[in-house]
Design a protein around this motif. Structure first.
Motif, mmCIF file in Angstrom:
data_model
loop_
_atom_site.group_PDB
_atom_site.id
_atom_site.type_symbol
_atom_site.label_atom_id
_atom_site.label_comp_id
_atom_site.label_asym_id
_atom_site.label_seq_id
_atom_site.Cartn_x
_atom_site.Cartn_y
_atom_site.Cartn_z
ATOM 1 N N ASN A 1 0.815 -1.217 0.000
ATOM 2 C CA ASN A 1 0.000 0.000 0.000
ATOM 3 C C ASN A 1 0.847 1.265 0.000
ATOM 4 O O ASN A 1 0.558 2.211 -0.736
ATOM 5 N N ARG A 2 1.901 1.266 0.792
ATOM 6 C CA ARG A 2 2.711 2.477 0.923
ATOM 7 C C ARG A 2 3.431 2.817 -0.380
ATOM 8 O O ARG A 2 3.455 3.966 -0.808
ATOM 9 N N THR A 3 3.982 1.818 -1.014
ATOM 10 C CA THR A 3 4.714 2.060 -2.266
ATOM 11 C C THR A 3 3.771 2.239 -3.451
ATOM 12 O O THR A 3 4.176 2.753 -4.481
ATOM 13 N N LYS A 4 2.531 1.757 -3.292
ATOM 14 C CA LYS A 4 1.507 1.689 -4.357
ATOM 15 C C LYS A 4 1.793 0.544 -5.334
ATOM 16 O O LYS A 4 1.235 0.512 -6.426
ATOM 17 N N LEU A 5 2.640 -0.398 -4.906
ATOM 18 C CA LEU A 5 2.932 -1.559 -5.739
ATOM 19 C C LEU A 5 1.665 -2.366 -6.017
ATOM 20 O O LEU A 5 1.400 -2.790 -7.146
ATOM 21 N N ALA A 6 0.880 -2.580 -4.951
ATOM 22 C CA ALA A 6 -0.372 -3.340 -5.095
ATOM 23 C C ALA A 6 -1.324 -2.934 -3.981
ATOM 24 O O ALA A 6 -1.542 -3.689 -3.032
ATOM 25 N N PRO A 7 -1.880 -1.736 -4.062
ATOM 26 C CA PRO A 7 -2.736 -1.247 -2.986
ATOM 27 C C PRO A 7 -4.039 -2.032 -2.856
ATOM 28 O O PRO A 7 -4.565 -2.558 -3.840
ATOM 29 N N GLY A 8 -4.516 -2.104 -1.629
ATOM 30 C CA GLY A 8 -5.781 -2.779 -1.353
ATOM 31 C C GLY A 8 -6.188 -2.519 0.078
ATOM 32 O O GLY A 8 -5.341 -2.308 0.942
ATOM 33 N N LYS A 9 -7.494 -2.542 0.344
ATOM 34 C CA LYS A 9 -7.990 -2.214 1.677
ATOM 35 C C LYS A 9 -7.950 -3.400 2.640
ATOM 36 O O LYS A 9 -8.046 -3.212 3.849
ATOM 37 N N THR A 10 -7.842 -4.585 2.109
ATOM 38 C CA THR A 10 -7.781 -5.780 2.950
ATOM 39 C C THR A 10 -6.603 -6.654 2.525
ATOM 40 O O THR A 10 -6.052 -6.483 1.434
ATOM 41 N N ARG B 1 6.674 2.678 11.656
ATOM 42 C CA ARG B 1 6.592 4.038 12.197
ATOM 43 C C ARG B 1 7.350 5.061 11.355
ATOM 44 O O ARG B 1 6.801 6.077 10.961
ATOM 45 N N LYS B 2 8.605 4.794 11.105
ATOM 46 C CA LYS B 2 9.415 5.721 10.310
ATOM 47 C C LYS B 2 10.173 4.938 9.248
ATOM 48 O O LYS B 2 11.242 4.398 9.512
ATOM 49 N N PRO B 3 9.639 4.852 8.055
ATOM 50 C CA PRO B 3 10.331 4.113 7.001
ATOM 51 C C PRO B 3 11.704 4.707 6.716
ATOM 52 O O PRO B 3 11.885 5.922 6.762
ATOM 53 N N ARG B 4 12.672 3.840 6.478
ATOM 54 C CA ARG B 4 14.051 4.287 6.246
ATOM 55 C C ARG B 4 14.258 4.601 4.766
ATOM 56 O O ARG B 4 15.039 3.965 4.064
ATOM 57 N N CYS C 1 9.324 4.325 -5.577
ATOM 58 C CA CYS C 1 8.217 4.259 -4.631
ATOM 59 C C CYS C 1 7.326 5.492 -4.762
ATOM 60 O O CYS C 1 7.813 6.605 -4.938
ATOM 61 N N GLU C 2 6.000 5.307 -4.642
ATOM 62 C CA GLU C 2 5.063 6.413 -4.779
ATOM 63 C C GLU C 2 4.499 6.898 -3.446
ATOM 64 O O GLU C 2 3.469 7.566 -3.395
ATOM 65 N N PHE C 3 5.173 6.558 -2.353
ATOM 66 C CA PHE C 3 4.786 7.050 -1.031
ATOM 67 C C PHE C 3 5.019 8.549 -0.957
ATOM 68 O O PHE C 3 6.106 9.032 -1.281
ATOM 69 N N LYS C 4 4.015 9.309 -0.558
ATOM 70 C CA LYS C 4 4.077 10.760 -0.613
ATOM 71 C C LYS C 4 4.808 11.393 0.568
ATOM 72 O O LYS C 4 5.286 12.524 0.482
ATOM 73 N N ASP C 5 4.871 10.683 1.692
ATOM 74 C CA ASP C 5 5.473 11.270 2.908
ATOM 75 C C ASP C 5 6.791 10.593 3.238
ATOM 76 O O ASP C 5 6.985 10.088 4.346
ATOM 77 N N LYS C 6 7.711 10.614 2.314
ATOM 78 C CA LYS C 6 8.991 9.926 2.522
ATOM 79 C C LYS C 6 9.804 10.583 3.629
ATOM 80 O O LYS C 6 9.796 11.805 3.789
ATOM 81 N N VAL C 7 10.513 9.756 4.370
ATOM 82 C CA VAL C 7 11.317 10.195 5.504
ATOM 83 C C VAL C 7 12.782 9.993 5.138
ATOM 84 O O VAL C 7 13.207 8.870 4.863
ATOM 85 N N ASP C 8 13.557 11.046 5.137
ATOM 86 C CA ASP C 8 14.957 10.959 4.705
ATOM 87 C C ASP C 8 15.835 10.558 5.870
ATOM 88 O O ASP C 8 16.467 11.394 6.520
ATOM 89 N N LEU C 9 15.865 9.255 6.159
ATOM 90 C CA LEU C 9 16.695 8.737 7.239
ATOM 91 C C LEU C 9 17.743 7.794 6.678
ATOM 92 O O LEU C 9 17.499 7.096 5.713
#
Length: 211
Positions: free
Chosen positions: A146-155, A190-193, A203-211
């Motif tokens: 879901n986070r990457t949008k590779l294969a999103p789904g609600k369940t 919690r905080k993706p690296r 990756c299509e995650f919109k809130d990327k964390v630069d760690l």
């Protein structure tokens, strides 16, 4: 996410880890089945600590059955829900001995009929023990998909169906392991690296964390 980007992600994951496997320790399909059954709401590290001594005394259904519920509890008492899991282990072993000749069936319906074994556990056994192109979706794979949008789904089921549809055949046997490891060590809850992620630019995650 378009298919070209999906393939690029899978190619990078394969290049970084060409022969992925589970982090659960096992030496035969029965040990894998029991380890996965015990791993619900537990870490692989915790399961391995318990199954190491357990499998030395019982690495087949008949020997495990001989231990009885209390005997199994003795070895797995450090694992969460150990009372219920010990009962399921013994019930499963009895069915394996009486119905399947002491062998783990290479059959989804038969596996899912075993106590404590659901679709996810059956998928892991079919994939890892028998090489089936099944995809077991756990919390890590659900999150990464879901986070990457590779294969999103609600369940979980929706993500599994989506992955089976969009992942090319050449990647299907290994994608379960790549995604679970990626979720366990890089794309953590919690905080993706993101800064150390090998697929960050894809990756299509919109809130990327630069760690």
């Amino acid at each position: 996410m378009n298919q070209q980007k999906r393939v690029a992600i899978l190619e990078r994951l394969r290049a970084a880890n060409p022969h992925p496997t589970t982090e659960l320790n096992f030496s035969n399909p029965f040990e894998l089945l029991i380890a996965v059954l015990l791993s619900a709401q537990a870490t692989d590290v915790g399961v391995n600590k318990a199954t190491g001594p357990l499998f030395k005394v019982a690495n087949n259904p008949a020997d495990m059955l001989a231990l009885g519920v209390d005997g199994v509890k003795h070895y797995i008492k450090t694992i969460g829900l150990f009372n219920t899991k010990a009962e399921n282990v013994i019930k499963t072993c009895r069915i394996l001995v009486e119905v399947h000749g002491g062998e783990v069936p290479e059959n989804r319906e038969a596996l899912e009929a075993l106590p404590g074994v659901g679709r996810k556990t059956a998928n892991v056994v079919l994939n890892t023990a028998f090489g089936w192109p099944t995809i077991a979706v756990d919390t890590h794979i659900f999150r990464v998909s879901n986070r990457t949008k590779l294969a999103p789904g609600k369940t979980v089921d929706a993500v599994e169906k989506r992955l089976l549809k969009v992942v090319p055949a050449e990647f299907k046997v290994d994608v379960h392991h790549w995604l679970i490891l990626h979720g366990r060590y890089t794309c953590i809850a919690r905080k993706p690296r993101c800064g150390s992620c090998l697929i960050e630019d894809l990756c299509e995650f919109k809130d990327k964390v630069d760690l």
